[in-house]
Design a protein around this motif. Structure first.
Motif, PDB file in Angstrom:
ATOM      1  N   LEU A 110      -0.526  -1.862 -15.515  1.00 35.03           N
ATOM      2  CA  LEU A 110      -0.822  -2.595 -14.344  1.00 35.03           C
ATOM      3  C   LEU A 110      -0.080  -1.637 -13.192  1.00 35.03           C
ATOM      4  O   LEU A 110       0.959  -1.258 -13.265  1.00 35.03           O
ATOM      5  N   ASP A 111      -0.662  -1.634 -11.921  1.00 31.73           N
ATOM      6  CA  ASP A 111      -0.248  -0.822 -11.126  1.00 31.73           C
ATOM      7  C   ASP A 111      -0.528  -1.399  -9.619  1.00 31.73           C
ATOM      8  O   ASP A 111      -1.792  -1.902  -9.593  1.00 31.73           O
ATOM      9  N   LEU A 112       0.104  -1.472  -8.567  1.00 37.96           N
ATOM     10  CA  LEU A 112      -0.090  -1.862  -7.403  1.00 37.96           C
ATOM     11  C   LEU A 112      -0.975  -1.079  -6.499  1.00 37.96           C
ATOM     12  O   LEU A 112      -0.687  -0.081  -6.564  1.00 37.96           O
ATOM     13  N   ASN A 113      -2.104  -1.698  -6.126  1.00 31.64           N
ATOM     14  CA  ASN A 113      -2.927  -0.963  -5.288  1.00 31.64           C
ATOM     15  C   ASN A 113      -2.499  -0.999  -3.805  1.00 31.64           C
ATOM     16  O   ASN A 113      -1.648  -1.739  -3.234  1.00 31.64           O
ATOM     17  N   ASP A 114      -2.551   0.313  -3.218  1.00 29.11           N
ATOM     18  CA  ASP A 114      -1.933   0.703  -1.779  1.00 29.11           C
ATOM     19  C   ASP A 114      -0.510   0.212  -1.778  1.00 29.11           C
ATOM     20  O   ASP A 114       0.040   0.075  -0.671  1.00 29.11           O
TER      21      ASP A 114
END
Length: 383
Positions: A257-261
């Motif tokens: 998982l990776d945070l957008n923006d």
């Protein structure tokens, strides 16, 4: 059969208990990186326990002293000591369950309320009719017929906490750093010995030893904890994947998982706000996954989730739960930005597949999801 109170043993055990608790407080052994709620609960339990050791000495010292005033002191003091054993016992189990799930479930709270109501009703009745304990005409304490019920309810708490821990440990092997029986054993032994031998006080020091064991275990666990977010770090990821090769034939759901923006949050609102976004994101993941699996901070704003497959479930189920959790946060946070995540993942077998291969694969799947997100939001497909 009841015997005389051994004041020497009372002084020794309670003073040793105070010393243990003071050392934990002074060295800040209760302070856990990224886990403020657990840290505050630990500090509160330690403070209450130190007061209890002092109160225990005073109540025993007043036993047998003549006068109506001492009778009142003994009734209030002994009632308080029973209440302490109940509420700190619940506090320890609550801490264990919170550490496992990062939240408390309704079933736990129902059990705590039932035990609390039963014991509080008995103690209120005891003020008028000596059923739990009695202070006789010479101001001497005697156990009542319902004393044993408090011991039994204490055993129920211990059994419940340990059983829940063992079930959770099957899903999350990292709980090995949190050996619950080592915390509960002093309380269990103290209960049994104090029940068998009248005139000594072991529960205050038993709780002190339990807190010492909890503190050591938590600090040991912190080696494998990310200091900012409170989830596990890459050291634990490497260990857990290696351990899976030696376990029974078991498959895992692996998600990246990776945070957008995230870069935009850092650049626009400061790195401190970016840190808060990471903390919030990690907390949301822990609340969604609970004891079902493991949340790991892989690098920067990238996280990995590992979930042993014990029941029919799909990755989409977890994706939907994570997205819903973030939407709930966005609706109530009042922040000028919204949290969302790119997610990639699949089922894999650690016995037959390369660990590095699966990490690279779910990373590529996550990156594709992120590219789709940026295309929909008129942004370049970059992390």
């Amino acid at each position: 059969m009841e015997t005389a109170i051994n004041m020497q043993s009372v002084y020794v055990t309670d003073l040793v208990g105070i010393a243990i608790l003071v050392i934990i407080m002074v060295t800040r052994g209760w302070s856990l990186p990224g886990r403020k709620t657990e840290s505050r609960l630990m500090m509160a339990l330690l403070a209450i326990s130190m007061f209890n050791c002092v109160a225990d000495i005073y109540v025993f010292q007043c036993d047998g002293m003549p006068g109506r005033g001492y009778h009142t002191i003994l009734m209030i003091g002994d009632t308080y000591l029973y209440m302490y054993n109940l509420f700190v016992g619940i506090g320890i189990i609550y801490l264990i369950l919170m550490h496992i799930d990062r939240k408390t479930k309704g079933l736990h709270m129902i059990l705590f309320w039932v035990l609390s109501v039963i014991e509080m009703v008995l103690l209120i009745v005891n003020l008028f009719e000596p059923i739990v304990f009695e202070i006789d005409s010479s101001n001497t304490y005697h156990r009542g017929d319902y004393y044993i019920l408090f011991v039994i309810l204490g055993f129920v708490l211990v059994f419940y906490g340990y059983t829940y821990y063992m079930i959770a440990k099957l899903r999350n092997p990292s709980l090995r750093y949190f050996p619950v029986m080592e915390f509960l054993a002093p309380v269990l032994i103290g209960n049994i010995v104090q029940m068998k031998i009248y005139g000594i006080s072991l529960l205050p020091i038993s709780f002190a030893l339990a807190f010492a064991a909890i503190t050591i275990a938590l600090q040991n666990e912190c080696i494998y904890i990310d200091k900012l977010t409170g989830v596990y770090n890459r050291y634990e990821l490497d260990k857990i994947l290696k351990r899976r090769h030696y376990r029974r034939n078991e498959k895992l759901i692996a998600m990246m998982l990776d945070l957008n923006d995230f870069k935009s949050i850092n650049d626009t609102y400061s790195h401190e706000e970016g840190d808060q976004a990471l903390i919030t994101f990690a907390k949301a993941l822990m609340e969604v996954i609970g004891s079902e699996g493991l949340v790991i901070r892989f690098a920067g704003d990238e996280f990995i989730i590992l979930i042993p497959v014990f029941k029919p479930v799909t990755i989409d189920d977890y994706k939907d739960r994570i997205h819903r959790k973030l939407d709930e946060y966005n609706e109530s946070s009042g922040k000028p930005y919204k949290l969302s995540a790119a997610i990639g993942g699949r089922l894999f077998d650690p016995h037959t597949e390369s660990t590095s291969g699966i990490v690279n694969e779910i990373d590529s799947m996550m990156y594709k999801d992120k590219s789709d997100y940026y295309r929909e939001h008129d942004r370049r497909g970059k992390r």
